[in-house]
Design a protein around this motif. Structure first.
Motif, PDB file in Angstrom:
ATOM      1  N   ALA A 175       1.120  -1.251   0.086  1.00 19.07           N
ATOM      2  CA  ALA A 175      -0.068  -0.059  -0.023  1.00 19.07           C
ATOM      3  C   ALA A 175       0.914   1.201  -0.031  1.00 19.07           C
ATOM      4  O   ALA A 175       2.154   1.315   0.406  1.00 19.07           O
ATOM      5  CB  ALA A 175      -1.093  -0.110   1.157  1.00 19.07           C
ATOM      6  N   PHE A 176       0.262   2.240  -0.547  1.00 20.01           N
ATOM      7  CA  PHE A 176       0.798   3.558  -0.528  1.00 20.01           C
ATOM      8  C   PHE A 176       2.363   3.435  -1.314  1.00 20.01           C
ATOM      9  O   PHE A 176       3.565   3.997  -0.762  1.00 20.01           O
ATOM     10  CB  PHE A 176       1.271   3.974   1.087  1.00 20.01           C
ATOM     11  CG  PHE A 176       0.071   4.295   1.800  1.00 20.01           C
ATOM     12  CD1 PHE A 176      -0.810   5.407   1.786  1.00 20.01           C
ATOM     13  CD2 PHE A 176      -0.143   3.410   2.817  1.00 20.01           C
ATOM     14  CE1 PHE A 176      -1.943   5.069   2.677  1.00 20.01           C
ATOM     15  CE2 PHE A 176      -1.240   3.210   3.680  1.00 20.01           C
ATOM     16  CZ  PHE A 176      -2.214   4.203   3.574  1.00 20.01           C
ATOM     17  N   VAL A 177       2.231   2.921  -2.468  1.00 20.61           N
ATOM     18  CA  VAL A 177       3.281   2.790  -3.374  1.00 20.61           C
ATOM     19  C   VAL A 177       3.971   3.882  -3.583  1.00 20.61           C
ATOM     20  O   VAL A 177       3.372   5.097  -4.079  1.00 20.61           O
ATOM     21  CB  VAL A 177       2.995   2.153  -4.613  1.00 20.61           C
ATOM     22  CG1 VAL A 177       4.167   1.963  -5.531  1.00 20.61           C
ATOM     23  CG2 VAL A 177       2.302   0.628  -4.179  1.00 20.61           C
ATOM     24  N   GLN A 178       5.261   4.113  -3.552  1.00 22.56           N
ATOM     25  CA  GLN A 178       6.105   5.391  -3.808  1.00 22.56           C
ATOM     26  C   GLN A 178       6.698   5.518  -5.182  1.00 22.56           C
ATOM     27  O   GLN A 178       7.053   4.464  -5.726  1.00 22.56           O
ATOM     28  CB  GLN A 178       7.211   5.541  -2.872  1.00 22.56           C
ATOM     29  CG  GLN A 178       7.092   5.298  -1.227  1.00 22.56           C
ATOM     30  CD  GLN A 178       6.297   6.583  -0.953  1.00 22.56           C
ATOM     31  OE1 GLN A 178       6.631   7.610  -0.762  1.00 22.56           O
ATOM     32  NE2 GLN A 178       5.083   6.098  -0.275  1.00 22.56           N
ATOM     33  N   SER A 183       7.959  -1.968  -4.829  1.00 24.87           N
ATOM     34  CA  SER A 183       9.582  -1.894  -4.205  1.00 24.87           C
ATOM     35  C   SER A 183       9.986  -3.394  -4.249  1.00 24.87           C
ATOM     36  O   SER A 183       9.307  -4.387  -4.518  1.00 24.87           O
ATOM     37  CB  SER A 183       9.400  -1.582  -2.549  1.00 24.87           C
ATOM     38  OG  SER A 183      10.377  -1.750  -1.929  1.00 24.87           O
ATOM     39  N   THR A 184      11.214  -3.455  -4.360  1.00 24.21           N
ATOM     40  CA  THR A 184      11.914  -4.685  -4.597  1.00 24.21           C
ATOM     41  C   THR A 184      12.397  -5.102  -3.107  1.00 24.21           C
ATOM     42  O   THR A 184      12.865  -6.197  -3.014  1.00 24.21           O
ATOM     43  CB  THR A 184      13.267  -4.551  -5.351  1.00 24.21           C
ATOM     44  OG1 THR A 184      14.147  -3.523  -4.878  1.00 24.21           O
ATOM     45  CG2 THR A 184      12.946  -4.134  -6.589  1.00 24.21           C
ATOM     46  N   ASN A 185      12.073  -4.222  -2.067  1.00 22.78           N
ATOM     47  CA  ASN A 185      12.468  -4.739  -0.930  1.00 22.78           C
ATOM     48  C   ASN A 185      11.138  -5.570  -0.134  1.00 22.78           C
ATOM     49  O   ASN A 185      10.259  -4.972  -0.265  1.00 22.78           O
ATOM     50  CB  ASN A 185      12.768  -3.558   0.132  1.00 22.78           C
ATOM     51  CG  ASN A 185      14.090  -2.786  -0.286  1.00 22.78           C
ATOM     52  OD1 ASN A 185      14.857  -3.275  -0.904  1.00 22.78           O
ATOM     53  ND2 ASN A 185      13.991  -1.375  -0.219  1.00 22.78           N
ATOM     54  N   GLU A 186      11.418  -6.738   0.114  1.00 22.97           N
ATOM     55  CA  GLU A 186      10.437  -7.291   0.918  1.00 22.97           C
ATOM     56  C   GLU A 186      10.497  -7.636   2.099  1.00 22.97           C
ATOM     57  O   GLU A 186      11.478  -7.710   2.922  1.00 22.97           O
ATOM     58  CB  GLU A 186      10.520  -8.826   0.142  1.00 22.97           C
ATOM     59  CG  GLU A 186      10.360  -9.217  -1.321  1.00 22.97           C
ATOM     60  CD  GLU A 186      10.472 -10.493  -1.930  1.00 22.97           C
ATOM     61  OE1 GLU A 186      10.871 -11.290  -0.975  1.00 22.97           O
ATOM     62  OE2 GLU A 186       9.623 -10.940  -2.632  1.00 22.97           O
ATOM     63  N   TYR A 187       9.164  -7.420   2.788  1.00 23.28           N
ATOM     64  CA  TYR A 187       9.126  -7.652   4.297  1.00 23.28           C
ATOM     65  C   TYR A 187       8.448  -8.871   4.601  1.00 23.28           C
ATOM     66  O   TYR A 187       7.161  -8.976   4.295  1.00 23.28           O
ATOM     67  CB  TYR A 187       8.331  -6.436   4.950  1.00 23.28           C
ATOM     68  CG  TYR A 187       8.309  -6.417   6.512  1.00 23.28           C
ATOM     69  CD1 TYR A 187       9.364  -5.746   7.129  1.00 23.28           C
ATOM     70  CD2 TYR A 187       7.166  -6.895   7.080  1.00 23.28           C
ATOM     71  CE1 TYR A 187       9.192  -5.847   8.420  1.00 23.28           C
ATOM     72  CE2 TYR A 187       7.062  -7.063   8.737  1.00 23.28           C
ATOM     73  CZ  TYR A 187       8.394  -6.581   9.212  1.00 23.28           C
ATOM     74  OH  TYR A 187       8.309  -6.557  10.615  1.00 23.28           O
ATOM     75  N   LEU A 188       8.875  -9.904   5.142  1.00 27.72           N
ATOM     76  CA  LEU A 188       8.310 -11.345   5.251  1.00 27.72           C
ATOM     77  C   LEU A 188       7.563 -11.384   6.418  1.00 27.72           C
ATOM     78  O   LEU A 188       7.940 -10.841   7.505  1.00 27.72           O
ATOM     79  CB  LEU A 188       9.449 -12.209   5.163  1.00 27.72           C
ATOM     80  CG  LEU A 188      10.355 -12.156   3.831  1.00 27.72           C
ATOM     81  CD1 LEU A 188      11.449 -13.235   4.007  1.00 27.72           C
ATOM     82  CD2 LEU A 188       9.727 -12.373   2.674  1.00 27.72           C
ATOM     83  N   CYS A 189       6.715 -12.336   6.346  1.00 29.67           N
ATOM     84  CA  CYS A 189       5.861 -12.711   7.715  1.00 29.67           C
ATOM     85  C   CYS A 189       6.896 -13.555   8.299  1.00 29.67           C
ATOM     86  O   CYS A 189       7.776 -14.131   7.849  1.00 29.67           O
ATOM     87  CB  CYS A 189       4.559 -13.361   7.293  1.00 29.67           C
ATOM     88  SG  CYS A 189       4.695 -14.754   6.287  1.00 29.67           S
ATOM     89  N   GLU A 190       6.523 -13.735   9.563  1.00 34.40           N
ATOM     90  CA  GLU A 190       6.985 -14.455  10.716  1.00 34.40           C
ATOM     91  C   GLU A 190       7.471 -15.984  10.055  1.00 34.40           C
ATOM     92  O   GLU A 190       8.284 -16.742  10.034  1.00 34.40           O
ATOM     93  CB  GLU A 190       6.492 -14.719  11.978  1.00 34.40           C
ATOM     94  CG  GLU A 190       7.194 -15.380  12.875  1.00 34.40           C
ATOM     95  CD  GLU A 190       6.601 -15.537  14.302  1.00 34.40           C
ATOM     96  OE1 GLU A 190       7.112 -16.135  15.086  1.00 34.40           O
ATOM     97  OE2 GLU A 190       5.555 -14.516  14.581  1.00 34.40           O
ATOM     98  N   LYS A 191       6.333 -16.467   9.302  1.00 33.95           N
ATOM     99  CA  LYS A 191       6.252 -18.112   8.958  1.00 33.95           C
ATOM    100  C   LYS A 191       7.313 -17.971   7.868  1.00 33.95           C
ATOM    101  O   LYS A 191       7.933 -18.987   7.656  1.00 33.95           O
ATOM    102  CB  LYS A 191       4.978 -18.486   8.514  1.00 33.95           C
ATOM    103  CG  LYS A 191       3.764 -18.912   9.710  1.00 33.95           C
ATOM    104  CD  LYS A 191       2.615 -19.423   9.163  1.00 33.95           C
ATOM    105  CE  LYS A 191       1.803 -19.752  10.507  1.00 33.95           C
ATOM    106  NZ  LYS A 191       0.436 -20.322   9.706  1.00 33.95           N
TER     107      LYS A 191
END
Length: 417
Positions: A175-178, A183-191
């Protein structure tokens, strides 16, 4: 401006063709939302399904799984800005909708809440629902993601509220794409972060011979699967107990796979109702494996339904459902037990071998199993008529022997005279 499409999952082939043939039971949804300047402001691609219990007009309970969304619309989806939140809004079927709200701060954006509405007045999905109308399940999430990172969660995530089970996997959202660029930076879930430390379930596969068109079969692995213990709670009370070793036999595209489920890396959830009960298993390879139990004749229970969706070794997704089974039959108030190997034949392409099985989906007292009906009783029931027949045959032989002996003595007396 909203652009959207249905995207095929690996191994599903041409989506439009498969939808016509009814061959696809799982597909991804994708949303590319642009602002007034036609710059991308929100991107999302994900898979989901919903399992909903409902009461019928006959006062029994049924469970329906919704995984085919037809041609959805995305009316009400908005980009958002520094003052207003962003939103994904999806409409599908007859009166069904799904909404995700995002909020933004200086350095992060949040998946704020998820809302799912379903229409029990839809006679196609709920043909015999007692109560008709639109019901809504709201879930607060408040999951924070660094601004300008794309959130990724390939693993199965499950939300359960009011007995409605929501499953999400293969999730990619920003959301709120700049600057109009994902983005190429991934934020992973805990699993997803921990899957590298978990021993994967590796299927045994054998390619099909090129000289035959029949499916390849493979013998079961010599190793028995580990036995796992699973439970479902209704509030603070345990309402379902299951102990079993599970071995899955899958044939897909003429390749047979044998998979032992490792209970140490298997999650479980479910729900309990007066007439039905659900046990759901999941892991990094298995999106969901559902065991649905039902009451029959008001005094017995049995395994009525099995639903599965899982990743195979080649990356394709195998999904199947059968709601017309009849296994593990036992009286209400008892448990069903079978220590020997049994096979639940879900279809010609999917079977489940069970080991050291014990289940009780209803009337669990103090979190403990009740007296078990052993599957050997079924064998005994089969042997009883054989034993009775053998005994009658023996009695008949003795009678005939006595008759012939008596007849011989009678003739001997005439000869002496």
């Amino acid at each position: 401006m909203v652009c959207f499409r249905l995207s095929p999952v690996p191994g599903s082939g041409l989506v439009l063709l498969c939808l016509v043939l009814g061959a696809v039971s799982s597909y991804a949804l994708e949303l590319n939302l642009t602002d007034s300047e036609k710059a991308l402001c929100l991107y999302a691609k994900w898979q989901m399904n919903f399992t909903i219990p409902y009461e019928t007009t006959s006062k029994s309970y049924k469970t329906v799984t919704i995984s085919n969304f037809g041609t959805p619309t995305y009316n009400g989806s908005i980009c958002g800005d520094n003052q207003n939140g962003s939103r994904i809004a999806v409409q599908f079927g007859s009166g069904f909708s799904w909404i995700v709200n995002f909020t933004k701060s200086v350095s992060v954006y949040s998946i704020d809440s998820i809302s799912f509405s379903y229409n029990t007045g839809d006679n196609t999905t709920f043909p015999d629902a007692k109560d008709k109308g639109i019901l809504t399940v709201n879930e607060s999430v408040a999951f924070k993601i660094p601004l300008n990172d794309i959130f990724r969660c390939n693993s199965l995530s499950t939300l359960v509220k009011n007995d409605v089970v929501q499953n999400y996997w293969d999730v990619h959202v920003q959301a709120f794409v700049q600057n109009g660029t994902v983005s190429t930076n991934e934020y992973l879930c805990e699993k997803d972060n921990t899957t590298t430390t978990v021993a994967p379930i590796v299927p045994t596969t054998v390619p099909s011979p090129t000289t035959t068109s029949s499916p390849t079969t493979t013998p079961s692995p010599k190793e028995k699967p580990d036995v796992g213990s699973y439970l479902v709670k209704n509030g603070s009370d345990t309402c379902l107990l299951a102990t079993m070793g599970l071995q899955l036999n899958v044939t897909h595209d003429k390749v047979a796979s044998v998979i032992n489920i490792n209970p140490n890396v298997t999650g479980y959830s479910g729900s309990c109702h007066p007439q039905t009960a659900l046990l759901r298993l999941n892991s990094s390879n298995i999106k969901y494996l559902d065991f649905v139990f039902a009451v029959k004749n008001e005094n017995r229970f049995y395994l009525k339904e099995v639903n599965v969706s899982m990743y195979l070794a080649n990356g394709s997704v195998f999904s199947f459902a059968n709601n017309n089974l009849s296994y593990w039959d036992a009286p209400l108030g008892s448990s069903y037990m079978c220590n020997k190997e049994q096979t639940v034949s879900v279809s010609g392409e999917f079977q489940i071998n069970t080991f050291d099985l014990r289940v009780q989906p209803f009337n669990v007292k103090d979190g403990k199993y009740s007296t078990a009906q052993d599957c050997r009783a079924d064998d005994d029931n089969f042997l009883v008529p054989i034993a009775v027949g053998a005994a009658l045959a023996g009695v008949l032989i003795l009678v005939l022997l006595a008759y012939f002996i008596g007849l011989k003595r009678h003739h001997a007396g005439y000869e002496q005279f």
